[in-house]
Design a protein around this motif. Structure first.
Motif, mmCIF file in Angstrom:
data_model
loop_
_atom_site.group_PDB
_atom_site.id
_atom_site.type_symbol
_atom_site.label_atom_id
_atom_site.label_comp_id
_atom_site.label_asym_id
_atom_site.label_seq_id
_atom_site.Cartn_x
_atom_site.Cartn_y
_atom_site.Cartn_z
ATOM 1 N N ARG A 463 0.809 -1.216 0.000
ATOM 2 C CA ARG A 463 0.000 0.000 0.000
ATOM 3 C C ARG A 463 0.844 1.268 0.000
ATOM 4 N NH1 ARG A 463 -2.268 -2.671 4.070
ATOM 5 N NH2 ARG A 463 -1.346 -1.191 5.522
ATOM 6 N N TYR A 466 -0.396 4.887 1.431
ATOM 7 C CA TYR A 466 -1.850 5.039 1.421
ATOM 8 C C TYR A 466 -2.510 4.210 2.511
ATOM 9 C CZ TYR A 466 -0.704 7.109 -3.042
ATOM 10 O OH TYR A 466 -0.152 7.900 -4.015
ATOM 11 N N HIS A 468 -5.711 3.119 2.387
ATOM 12 C CA HIS A 468 -6.598 2.123 1.802
ATOM 13 C C HIS A 468 -6.110 1.733 0.406
ATOM 14 C CE1 HIS A 468 -9.567 2.582 4.986
ATOM 15 N NE2 HIS A 468 -9.430 3.884 4.872
ATOM 16 N N TYR A 469 -6.415 0.519 0.033
ATOM 17 C CA TYR A 469 -5.990 0.029 -1.275
ATOM 18 C C TYR A 469 -6.554 0.884 -2.403
ATOM 19 C CZ TYR A 469 -3.833 -4.263 0.446
ATOM 20 O OH TYR A 469 -2.998 -5.158 1.052
ATOM 21 N N LYS A 472 -4.534 3.848 -3.186
ATOM 22 C CA LYS A 472 -3.327 3.452 -3.928
ATOM 23 C C LYS A 472 -3.662 3.220 -5.397
ATOM 24 C CE LYS A 472 -0.548 -0.790 -4.388
ATOM 25 N NZ LYS A 472 -1.342 -1.434 -5.447
ATOM 26 N N ASP A 922 -12.015 -1.019 2.262
ATOM 27 C CA ASP A 922 -11.253 -2.121 1.687
ATOM 28 C C ASP A 922 -12.005 -3.445 1.740
ATOM 29 O OD1 ASP A 922 -8.733 -1.076 0.727
ATOM 30 O OD2 ASP A 922 -8.340 -0.521 2.798
#
Length: 940
Positions: A463, A466, A468-469, A472, A922
């Protein structure tokens, strides 16, 4: 939404390791630098074959003790980096080929693997050891303890996006018959051991020591952390600090033979957030029951729906009770194992009985000191899964495949939804080629588990900075678009020359397009979900590029196309299926049926060699053909699919002759500008976020509108808002909205950045109507457009790009708006979370009961509700229930005690409020990706 990881060692770790295989690889990679870059493919394949040697504890110890091994591996790493860079240059210059692209990706994979997961992992592992032991290469047993613990904690680090309000790890090991774990302890350490063995409620730092029937000794050290507010990684840092500073652990582990580690990261759905409620949990209860229940520990993903009934039937009926400090439903699992099964049954039979008694969707791992050399796994119900991986040093388990991507290249998924689910028993004595043996919970019959390749590497799930994914992925979108364009055309003096070899089977596609005997008369674009919106965009771009030809261009969701198209032949059709994974069941079924009817299939897909590629006649990869997207709400794949569709439309226009060279060059300029425009939109993300924070939480009803190309943006943003914010959102043509549902007075996102001049004032008028009917229109428009400023509630300005692509920047802005809207809704659950923490402390320790403090905390929740900030997510019944409880408590005597204050009732209400307002981002509630259910249209 929790995560589980575990490790059960075998005895391989005690042996010596042969690392001479590194020598020829070092030579081969160095030689490839001086010759043809493709010569690196052979040694790279050999390196891949040694993946498990690379990740074994034996090589780790050589790196710790032998500097020469470290130098050799560092030399290979440096060669891989130089080869990777050379491959990137060659790809950009073109023509792109599948072989070159695959080589570039594999070089990236193993560069990352060696650098981050092997060399840097040595430092991470040594960091959780006492300095004197870390420097002692002879202390192989303690190095193995650190290595095994670190790999489980790293798995938990990756899984905590599924929940992180608490985390725990049970590190257990077995000592041989002749080894007394207390023999070398100082008097102070023995006193500490005595104190820690008496810690109740499976609290952190608890230690358990048990003599086994065969004379060996089992030891278990428990570490837990719970925190309401924290960043990703905080729990792992705290657990590592506890392990590193535990002198008792490192002293008593001397001489260990086997490691048995289970760990969990939690998102509380039942019970308060506290260390006693953190998993793993043991089976100890209070009252007149036999001892020994503390030997067994469980970790649980999911919910035990009949928890209260089981407590009444199994615990209360025997004169026992669950300790008041523990309210997690996971507690019933080890209790059932001891109190609800005949003594004569085997541990495996008793474990299976536990799962059969429980209702709900569950995934569990049991660690039992009477069966120390085993781990017990079970999964039942939809939405839960396990992945079991075999390594050189033992079994590795994770609740998501990405939890073990750094350590394994394949796994055995446990995702069975028949006959009550399945159980698996892993043993430290399982042979090296063992396959996990699963059994149906209902019948005990064997279930074959199929080995599946793990497609991703840990670099794909990194990641970076960031939280949260999806953040990203959005920020990587511009690079994905650039990669989609690489190697497929060349420019000289501005003119565009397409490279058929850069497309998958491109020369064959040219032959089909130019075929006179059966000419193409239509192009059909299909997809499902976000890919269906991308297919709509591709069709729109094809119409623009092929205007003036005789081709009809259509777009459908795949299931609709095949369900209602009739039985006509399709030998005059070019089918363009769009898919991120290439495994979408509905899309692939449509491809099968259309191809059987004669259609030429040219797919747009992200995954190289996926089933969709194998079914297609030709193909275009988005990005580099393996651009993994970890966010459950796909974003960058959409932009890359649009870019691939635009590229295809220009190529077809060149082949068919519907655009001249100058027009193609102009549109290609726009396409090449797109990555920079995406970055420009994200440069203004703070302003977009402020609009989302102000308006999203206070509106219950939302809507999306758009016209022309803006319809594509509206449809795509609607999907993301629905997924991220848990909203059912209508999407309509802008001018049609006033005829449909203005009575809901919605928050309306108006997509309007791609408008011809003659439509602008009509859209301004419609926006005025929305606002006049007490709605809140937010307009996404071009940065030089000012006519919406006075009529909209707010505007979000984005750059123009041209070439028919102006809907993309507003889609990027809409995606970011959705992310920030979800965060804003979630943030307004904070007073409810704080009230639950306070309530939890009072439930855990009744001496902390304070009626006034609880009322004050609950009143902060009421204030938040009264402000309107919870209108978007909190149901009226939950708000009313909380208010009714406060009214009841206010009218009770100030001297009311905790046992009379109905604390369990208000805890249930707070849990429900938090559940309704939490937006994990996520993870997505009821996400379809858990179980793939597709169409099965019959043929003929």
């Amino acid at each position: 939404m929790c995560g589980i990881a575990s490790f059960l060692s075998n005895r391989q770790w005690t042996g010596t390791t042969d690392s001479t295989w590194l020598v020829p690889l070092e030579t081969a990679f160095a030689a490839a630098l001086d010759g043809d870059i493709m010569e690196a493919a052979a040694p790279l394949d050999e390196l891949a074959e040694h993946f498990y040697d690379l990740m074994a504890f034996g090589l780790h110890m050589q790196l710790v003790a032998d500097p020469e091994t470290g130098k050799r591996l560092a030399s290979i790493r440096d060669s891989l980096r130089r080869l990777r860079n050379a491959a990137a240059v060659k790809l950009e210059q073109g023509p792109r080929t599948d072989a070159l692209e695959a080589l570039h990706e594999k070089l990236n994979d193993y560069l990352w693997q060696i650098e981050r997961e092997v060399l840097e992992n040595v430092d991470r592992t040594l960091a959780i050891m006492p300095a004197d032991l870390a420097a002692d290469g002879a202390a192989r047993d303690r190095h193995f303890l650190a290595w095994g613990t670190e790999q489980v904690l790293e798995s938990i680090d990756k899984l905590e996006v599924r929940g992180r309000d608490s985390a725990g790890i049970a590190v257990a090991f077995i000592l041989p018959k002749d080894r007394d774990p207390e023999l070398g302890l100082t008097p102070e350490q023995k006193a500490q051991l005595s104190d820690r063995c008496s810690i109740a409620n499976a609290d952190t730092r608890q230690v358990l020591v048990r003599k086994l029937d065969d004379g060996r000794t089992a030891c278990r050290f428990l570490y837990k952390v719970a925190q309401l507010v924290g960043q990703l990684g905080d729990n792992g840092t705290a657990l590592r600090a506890s392990v590193a500073g535990d002198e008792l652990l490192w002293s008593m582990a001397e001489g260990l033979e086997t490691l048995n580690i289970i760990a969990h990261t939690r998102w509380a759905s039942n019970g308060i957030i506290s260390v006693p409620n953190c998993h793993p949990v043991d089976g100890l209860v209070e009252g007149d029951v036999s001892t020994g229940l503390e030997k067994t520990m469980f970790v649980l993903n999911g919910d035990v729906d009949n928890y209260r009934t089981l407590v009444e039937e199994t615990v209360l009926s025997k004169g026992a009770y669950i300790p008041p400090a523990i309210s997690t439903d996971a507690k019933i699992l080890p209790v059932l194992f001891h109190l609800d099964a005949p003594e004569q049954e085997t541990a495996e039979e008793r474990f299976r009985n536990v799962l059969k008694r429980c209702e709900g969707s569950l995934a569990v791992v049991m660690q039992n000191l009477n069966d120390f050399d085993s781990q017990f796994l079970a999964q039942k119900g939809s939405g839960q899964s396990f992945y079991v991986g075999r390594t050189q040093d033992g079994w590795l388990v994770a609740s998501e495949a990405y939890g073990m991507a750094a350590r394994a290249r394949s796994s055995y998924p446990m995702v069975v939804h028949r006959q009550g689910g399945v159980s698996v028993m892993l043993r430290d004595s399982d042979p090296a080629d063992a396959v996990p043996e699963a059994r149906f919970l209902d019948t005990g019959e064997p279930v074959p588990l199929r080995e599946e390749t793990i497609e991703i590497f840990s670099r794909d799930i990194f990641r970076g900075k960031y939280t949260h994914y999806i953040e990203k992925e959005v920020h990587e979108a511009s690079e994905s678009v650039r990669n989609t364009l690489h190697g497929k055309y060349q420019r000289k003096n501005g003119a565009v020359t397409f490279l058929p070899e850069g497309f998958g089977n491109g020369p064959a596609l040219i032959e089909r397009v130019q075929k006179d005997t059966t000419p193409l008369s239509r192009i059909v674009c299909v997809g499902q979900g976000t890919a269906a919106v991308a297919a709509m965009a591709v069709a729109q771009l094809l119409r623009r590029a092929l205007k003036g030809s005789d081709l009809t261009i259509e777009s459908y969701t795949g299931s609709e196309l095949i369900g209602f198209m009739g039985d006509d032949p399709m030998d005059d059709a070019l089918l363009i299926p769009v898919s991120q994974s290439g495994t979408t069941t509905d899309t692939n079924r449509v491809v099968d049926l259309c191809r059987d009817r004669g259609a030429w299939v040219n797919c747009i897909v992200n995954r190289r060699n996926s089933p969709l590629v194998q079914k297609s006649d030709s193909y275009i990869y988005t990005s580099n053909g393996r651009d993994v997207e970890m966010a459950v709400a796909s974003t960058k794949a959409f932009y890359s699919q649009v870019a691939a569709g635009k590229l295809l439309s220009l190529w077809l226009a060149d082949l068919i002759g519907t655009m001249d060279d100058a027009t193609i060059a102009g549109d290609m300029d726009a396409l090449e500008r797109l990555p920079g425009v995406i970055d420009a939109v994200l440069a203004g993300k703070d302003a977009i976020g402020e609009v989302a924070k102000k308006y999203a939480p206070v509106h219950r009803y939302w809507a999306l509108v758009g016209n022309g190309g803006n319809c594509t943006a509206a449809q795509e943003v609607r999907i993301k808002l629905s997924e991220l914010c848990y909203k059912s959102i209508p999407c309509d043509v802008t001018e049609d909205k006033k005829h449909i549902d203005l009575s809901t007075e919605p928050l309306t996102l108006v997509m309007a950045s791609d408008l011809p001049e003659m439509v602008v004032m009509d859209t301004v008028k419609e926006t005025t109507i929305f606002k006049a009917h007490n709605g809140s229109p937010i307009v996404f428009c071009a940065e030089d457009e000012t006519r919406f400023d006075s009529v909209a509630e707010a505007t979000v300005k984005v750059p123009r790009v041209g070439g028919g692509l102006d809907f993309v920047p507003e889609t990027v802005a809409g995606h970011w708006w959705g992310i920030m809207a979800a965060k804003a809704i979630d943030a307004h659950a904070e007073p409810f979370r704080m009230a639950r923490v306070l309530l939890g402390e009072m439930i855990e320790s009744p001496t902390k009961w304070d009626r006034g403090a609880l009322l004050k905390s609950l009143n902060q929740c009421v204030d938040r509700m009264a402000s309107g900030a919870t209108d978007s997510a909190l149901p009226a019944r939950v708000a009313a229930a909380l208010s009714n409880y406060m009214l009841w408590l206010v009218n009770q005597s100030p001297d009311i005690c905790a046992s009379e204050a109905q604390l369990a009732d208000i805890l249930t209400i707070l849990n429900k409020a938090i559940e309704e307002m939490t937006r994990p981002i996520d993870t997505i509630r009821h996400q379809a990706k858990t179980v793939t259910v597709g169409i099965s249209r019959p043929q003929g």
